[in-house]
Scaffold this motif. Structure first.
Motif, PDB file in Angstrom:
ATOM      1  N   GLU A  63       0.817  -1.210   0.000  1.00  0.00           N
ATOM      2  CA  GLU A  63       0.000   0.000   0.000  1.00  0.00           C
ATOM      3  C   GLU A  63       0.863   1.277   0.000  1.00  0.00           C
ATOM      4  OE1 GLU A  63      -3.670  -0.493   2.666  1.00  0.00           O
ATOM      5  OE2 GLU A  63      -2.509   1.124   3.611  1.00  0.00           O
ATOM      6  N   VAL A  64       2.151   1.143   0.335  1.00  0.00           N
ATOM      7  CA  VAL A  64       2.993   2.344   0.479  1.00  0.00           C
ATOM      8  C   VAL A  64       3.574   2.734  -0.890  1.00  0.00           C
ATOM      9  CG1 VAL A  64       4.949   3.358   1.714  1.00  0.00           C
ATOM     10  CG2 VAL A  64       3.576   1.569   2.816  1.00  0.00           C
ATOM     11  N   PRO A  65       3.225   3.908  -1.391  1.00  0.00           N
ATOM     12  CA  PRO A  65       3.670   4.276  -2.747  1.00  0.00           C
ATOM     13  C   PRO A  65       5.106   4.812  -2.784  1.00  0.00           C
ATOM     14  CG  PRO A  65       2.311   6.011  -1.831  1.00  0.00           C
ATOM     15  CD  PRO A  65       2.365   4.937  -0.786  1.00  0.00           C
ATOM     16  N   ASP A  66       5.691   4.815  -3.970  1.00  0.00           N
ATOM     17  CA  ASP A  66       7.001   5.443  -4.167  1.00  0.00           C
ATOM     18  C   ASP A  66       6.925   6.892  -3.704  1.00  0.00           C
ATOM     19  OD1 ASP A  66       8.079   3.201  -5.193  1.00  0.00           O
ATOM     20  OD2 ASP A  66       8.114   3.872  -7.285  1.00  0.00           O
ATOM     21  N   GLY A  67       8.040   7.392  -3.203  1.00  0.00           N
ATOM     22  CA  GLY A  67       8.104   8.793  -2.808  1.00  0.00           C
ATOM     23  C   GLY A  67       7.658   9.052  -1.380  1.00  0.00           C
ATOM     24  N   ALA A  68       7.018   8.053  -0.753  1.00  0.00           N
ATOM     25  CA  ALA A  68       6.531   8.263   0.619  1.00  0.00           C
ATOM     26  C   ALA A  68       7.663   8.058   1.626  1.00  0.00           C
ATOM     27  CB  ALA A  68       5.401   7.275   0.911  1.00  0.00           C
ATOM     28  N   VAL A  69       7.346   8.345   2.881  1.00  0.00           N
ATOM     29  CA  VAL A  69       8.264   8.019   3.987  1.00  0.00           C
ATOM     30  C   VAL A  69       7.605   6.877   4.752  1.00  0.00           C
ATOM     31  CG1 VAL A  69       9.284   8.862   6.142  1.00  0.00           C
ATOM     32  CG2 VAL A  69       9.042  10.414   4.187  1.00  0.00           C
ATOM     33  N   VAL A  70       8.374   5.823   5.060  1.00  0.00           N
ATOM     34  CA  VAL A  70       7.802   4.742   5.863  1.00  0.00           C
ATOM     35  C   VAL A  70       8.626   4.571   7.135  1.00  0.00           C
ATOM     36  CG1 VAL A  70       9.046   2.838   4.697  1.00  0.00           C
ATOM     37  CG2 VAL A  70       6.890   2.383   5.853  1.00  0.00           C
ATOM     38  N   ASN A  87      14.425  -1.550  -0.974  1.00  0.00           N
ATOM     39  CA  ASN A  87      14.613  -1.609  -2.426  1.00  0.00           C
ATOM     40  C   ASN A  87      13.598  -0.788  -3.210  1.00  0.00           C
ATOM     41  OD1 ASN A  87      16.924  -3.263  -2.567  1.00  0.00           O
ATOM     42  ND2 ASN A  87      15.663  -4.945  -1.811  1.00  0.00           N
ATOM     43  N   LYS A  88      12.798  -0.043  -2.490  1.00  0.00           N
ATOM     44  CA  LYS A  88      11.817   0.811  -3.180  1.00  0.00           C
ATOM     45  C   LYS A  88      12.298   2.258  -3.178  1.00  0.00           C
ATOM     46  CE  LYS A  88       7.439   0.825  -3.053  1.00  0.00           C
ATOM     47  NZ  LYS A  88       6.247   0.458  -3.771  1.00  0.00           N
ATOM     48  N   ASN A  89      11.679   3.057  -4.021  1.00  0.00           N
ATOM     49  CA  ASN A  89      12.060   4.452  -4.109  1.00  0.00           C
ATOM     50  C   ASN A  89      11.313   5.269  -3.052  1.00  0.00           C
ATOM     51  OD1 ASN A  89      12.973   6.910  -4.982  1.00  0.00           O
ATOM     52  ND2 ASN A  89      11.432   7.077  -6.618  1.00  0.00           N
ATOM     53  N   LEU A  90      11.676   5.035  -1.788  1.00  0.00           N
ATOM     54  CA  LEU A  90      11.061   5.803  -0.703  1.00  0.00           C
ATOM     55  C   LEU A  90      12.046   5.945   0.449  1.00  0.00           C
ATOM     56  CD1 LEU A  90      10.412   3.165   1.033  1.00  0.00           C
ATOM     57  CD2 LEU A  90       8.120   3.323   0.114  1.00  0.00           C
ATOM     58  N   MET A  91      11.670   6.768   1.404  1.00  0.00           N
ATOM     59  CA  MET A  91      12.541   7.034   2.553  1.00  0.00           C
ATOM     60  C   MET A  91      12.154   6.092   3.700  1.00  0.00           C
ATOM     61  SD  MET A  91      14.856   8.936   4.001  1.00  0.00           S
ATOM     62  CE  MET A  91      15.030  10.296   2.837  1.00  0.00           C
ATOM     63  N   VAL A  92      13.121   5.328   4.183  1.00  0.00           N
ATOM     64  CA  VAL A  92      12.846   4.415   5.296  1.00  0.00           C
ATOM     65  C   VAL A  92      13.417   5.007   6.586  1.00  0.00           C
ATOM     66  CG1 VAL A  92      13.330   2.127   6.269  1.00  0.00           C
ATOM     67  CG2 VAL A  92      12.857   2.367   3.825  1.00  0.00           C
ATOM     68  N   VAL A  93      12.584   5.069   7.608  1.00  0.00           N
ATOM     69  CA  VAL A  93      13.022   5.555   8.922  1.00  0.00           C
ATOM     70  C   VAL A  93      12.764   4.422   9.924  1.00  0.00           C
ATOM     71  CG1 VAL A  93      12.674   7.314  10.695  1.00  0.00           C
ATOM     72  CG2 VAL A  93      12.387   7.931   8.281  1.00  0.00           C
ATOM     73  N   ASP A  94      13.809   4.025  10.611  1.00  0.00           N
ATOM     74  CA  ASP A  94      13.695   2.835  11.464  1.00  0.00           C
ATOM     75  C   ASP A  94      13.560   3.220  12.937  1.00  0.00           C
ATOM     76  OD1 ASP A  94      13.736   0.348  12.544  1.00  0.00           O
ATOM     77  OD2 ASP A  94      15.678  -0.250  11.732  1.00  0.00           O
ATOM     78  N   ALA A  95      12.405   2.922  13.531  1.00  0.00           N
ATOM     79  CA  ALA A  95      12.206   3.242  14.958  1.00  0.00           C
ATOM     80  C   ALA A  95      12.233   1.971  15.818  1.00  0.00           C
ATOM     81  CB  ALA A  95      10.882   3.983  15.142  1.00  0.00           C
ATOM     82  N   THR A  96      12.791   0.900  15.278  1.00  0.00           N
ATOM     83  CA  THR A  96      12.860  -0.353  16.054  1.00  0.00           C
ATOM     84  C   THR A  96      13.665  -0.130  17.334  1.00  0.00           C
ATOM     85  OG1 THR A  96      12.915  -1.585  13.969  1.00  0.00           O
ATOM     86  CG2 THR A  96      13.504  -2.799  15.957  1.00  0.00           C
TER      87      THR A  96
END
Ligand code: SF4
Length: 289
Positions: A63-70, A87-96
């Motif tokens: 459901e998460v589109p390219d360009g989003a922040v996850v 591997n997608k064109n989006l920004m990954v932010v890790d809060a683990t």
């Protein structure tokens, strides 16, 4: 009638960190849609507030589109989900939380050394789903004594667990595992996190001082549920509520000494709202813990 706000209670460092990360992302990426994969922490009030600020919560990676922040939640994600987003064109932010990451690393380390992992935990909890996915064929999930036999037949075992379990029950289960199987080992440092065990110890300490407990926390919060469970196992009447309004006059009837605590994902203002209600609407006296 009196009540005590017991300590420690409420936010742990892992939850504080995850919420700061979400705040920073909201301030920084104003031009991008922010998604959080799973609940950032298991607390209804926090999730609703973030939704009101425009965050979309999802359990579906497609459901998460390219360009989003996850943003990955404090409970972590499986390696498959991590690599999908990387591997997608989006920004990954890790809060683990890094204590959850520690258990992921332990699974990798010990399966590489030929151990079969016994993972004590709830298989449907987000944290357990992520950890077990590290090596699903080399892990047996154990929730109760009855599950132990499923792990029979391996040469050597490492026993790991979810970070937010009931520390007293887990200790008992570990002993039973060690007595039933051969070559059972445990990690050098505890997997139940310090925040969880400190809150549980506090409940144990206060259980003989009072006759009832109110735990602030959400129904899907593992550590909050364990606080209720432990207080009940020690003979106290106990209730788990998201907020003060869920505590009824009927429930409070006959309670003379009440302990109030909060799970690691429950904000302090909810505790203070409850304290105000107990003082002003029900005439309880607040005494120091
Ligand atoms: S409860 Fe423990 S493991 Fe979970 S986020 Fe808090 S510190 Fe981390």
């Amino acid at each position: 009638m009196k009540f005590i706000l017991i300590e420690p209670r409420g936010f742990c460092f892992g939850v504080k960190n995850a919420l700061e990360i979400a705040d920073t992302a909201l301030a920084e990426y104003t031009d991008r849609q922010i998604y959080i994969y799973n609940e950032i922490v298991h607390n209804k009030t926090i999730v609703n507030r973030l939704k009101a600020r425009g965050v979309i919560f999802t359990q579906n990676h497609l459901e998460v589109p390219d360009g989003a922040v996850v943003i990955f939640s404090a409970h972590g994600v499986s390696p498959k989900i991590r690599s999908f987003f990387m591997n997608k064109n989006l920004m990954v932010v890790d809060a683990t939380c890094h204590l959850v990451e520690k258990v992921h690393a332990e699974v990798q380390k010990y399966t590489n050394k030929g151990y079969h992992i016994i993972y004590i935990g709830n298989p449907s909890h987000d944290e357990a789903i992520g950890v077990v996915a590290e090596a699903p064929d080399q892990i047996t999930v154990v929730q109760t004594e009855a599950d132990i036999d499923k792990a029979a037949g391996y040469e050597k075992y490492m026993v790991l667990n979810q970070t937010t379990l009931n520390m007293f029950d887990t200790e008992e289960l570990r002993n039973i595992i060690a007595s039933r199987l051969n070559n059972v080992e445990f990690p050098k440092t505890e997997d139940i996190c310090f925040a969880t065990s400190a809150r549980q110890q506090a409940v144990k300490e206060y259980a003989d001082k009072c006759d009832a407990f109110i735990v602030i926390g959400s129904a899907n919060s593992s550590n909050s549920k364990k606080l209720k469970e432990i207080s009940e196992s020690l003979g106290a009447k106990s209730v788990l509520v998201d907020e003060a309004s869920e505590v009824t006059k009927e429930w409070l009837k006959g309670v003379s000494c009440l302990c109030v605590t909060a799970g690691a994902s429950a904000p302090e203002y909810l505790v203070q709202d409850l304290a105000k209600m107990l003082r002003e609407e029900y005439g309880f006296e607040q005494i120091d813990g």
